[in-house]
Scaffold this motif. Structure first.
Motif, PDB file in Angstrom:
ATOM      1  N   UNK A 130      44.844  31.784  79.457  1.00 17.87           N
ATOM      2  CA  UNK A 130      46.031  32.462  79.970  1.00 17.87           C
ATOM      3  C   UNK A 130      45.782  32.715  81.454  1.00 17.87           C
ATOM      4  N   UNK A 131      46.469  31.962  82.301  1.00 10.86           N
ATOM      5  CA  UNK A 131      46.266  32.087  83.737  1.00 10.86           C
ATOM      6  C   UNK A 131      47.226  33.139  84.293  1.00 10.86           C
ATOM      7  N   UNK A 132      46.672  34.066  85.046  1.00 13.27           N
ATOM      8  CA  UNK A 132      47.480  35.126  85.634  1.00 13.27           C
ATOM      9  C   UNK A 132      47.893  34.741  87.053  1.00 13.27           C
ATOM     10  N   UNK A 133      49.056  35.182  87.446  1.00 12.78           N
ATOM     11  CA  UNK A 133      49.491  34.963  88.814  1.00 12.78           C
ATOM     12  C   UNK A 133      50.470  36.065  89.201  1.00 12.78           C
ATOM     13  N   UNK A 134      50.561  36.300  90.478  1.00 13.65           N
ATOM     14  CA  UNK A 134      51.501  37.271  91.003  1.00 13.65           C
ATOM     15  C   UNK A 134      52.757  36.520  91.412  1.00 13.65           C
ATOM     16  N   UNK A 135      53.878  36.984  90.919  1.00 19.08           N
ATOM     17  CA  UNK A 135      55.157  36.369  91.270  1.00 19.08           C
ATOM     18  C   UNK A 135      55.928  37.315  92.178  1.00 19.08           C
ATOM     19  N   UNK A 136      56.587  36.750  93.131  1.00 22.99           N
ATOM     20  CA  UNK A 136      57.422  37.534  94.036  1.00 22.99           C
ATOM     21  C   UNK A 136      58.820  36.931  94.001  1.00 22.99           C
ATOM     22  N   UNK A 137      59.786  37.766  93.748  1.00 23.49           N
ATOM     23  CA  UNK A 137      61.188  37.333  93.790  1.00 23.49           C
ATOM     24  C   UNK A 137      61.839  38.001  94.990  1.00 23.49           C
ATOM     25  N   UNK A 138      62.411  37.218  95.828  1.00 25.66           N
ATOM     26  CA  UNK A 138      63.032  37.733  97.037  1.00 25.66           C
ATOM     27  C   UNK A 138      64.534  37.521  96.962  1.00 25.66           C
ATOM     28  N   UNK A 139      65.266  38.549  97.281  1.00 22.91           N
ATOM     29  CA  UNK A 139      66.725  38.449  97.365  1.00 22.91           C
ATOM     30  C   UNK A 139      67.151  38.992  98.718  1.00 22.91           C
ATOM     31  N   UNK A 140      68.217  38.493  99.219  1.00 26.18           N
ATOM     32  CA  UNK A 140      68.721  39.000 100.505  1.00 26.18           C
ATOM     33  C   UNK A 140      70.229  39.159 100.453  1.00 26.18           C
TER      34      UNK A 140
END
Length: 143
Positions: A130-140
C-alpha cells in the motif's frame, strides 16, 4: 568502496533465489505452513514490523534454525557472500531484498506498508503493498 548499482541488482536477484529456496526448505522441515511478514515505512525509514508463523491455524514460534543467508553488496569488489544466521533473519533479509527489487525507496517520503505471505505448500510468496502519497487538490475562483 566502489559503488556498482547494476552489480548490486544482479546479486540481489541471485541472493533472493538462493534465500527463498533455503527459507522454504527450513519452513517445511519445521512444520510451518504459513508465514506472514508485515512491513511499514515512511519519512525515509522502514522496517519489518512483525513475522508470524503458523502451523495450520495455530500460531507457532518461528524456529531458530540456522541457514546460509546470502546478501548482496554495493561494493563492486565484494562478491555475493553467505553468512550463517537464524531463519527469522533470513525471512527478513528475503523480504527486504524483494522490496528493494520491486519498490526501491518504499520507505521514502510518505512511504508504504504491506505484507508478505509465505505459502509453504506451494513455495510461493504473495506480496501486497500500500503506497502512501500526499494529494493536493487546487481550485481557483475569481470574484
Amino acid at each position: 568502496m566502489s559503488y556498482n548499482f547494476e552489480k548490486y541488482e544482479r546479486e540481489l536477484v541471485e541472493a533472493s533465489k538462493l534465500n527463498k529456496a533455503a527459507v522454504f526448505d527450513a519452513l517445511t522441515t519445521a512444520g510451518i505452513s504459513e508465514v506472514i511478514v508485515e512491513f511499514d515505512g515512511g519519512g525515509d525509514q522502514g522496517q519489518i514490523e512483525s513475522v508470524s508463523a503458523y502451523a495450520g491455524d495455530t500460531v507457532v514460534e518461528c524456529v531458530v534454525t540456522h541457514i546460509a543467508i546470502y546478501k548482496a553488496s554495493h561494493d563492486e569488489n565484494k562478491p555475493l557472500t553467505a553468512v550463517d544466521g537464524p531463519l527469522p533473519e533470513a525471512i527478513e533479509v528475503l523480504c527486504y531484498a524483494f522490496l528493494d527489487q520491486e519498490y526501491f525507496g518504499w520507505e521514502n517520503n510518505d512511504g508504504a506498508c504491506g505484507e508478505f505471505r509465505f505459502n509453504v505448500a506451494t513455495s510461493t510468496i504473495q506480496f501486497e503493498i500500500n503506497q502512501r502519497y500526499t494529494a493536493i487538490e487546487t481550485e481557483g475562483r475569481t470574484f
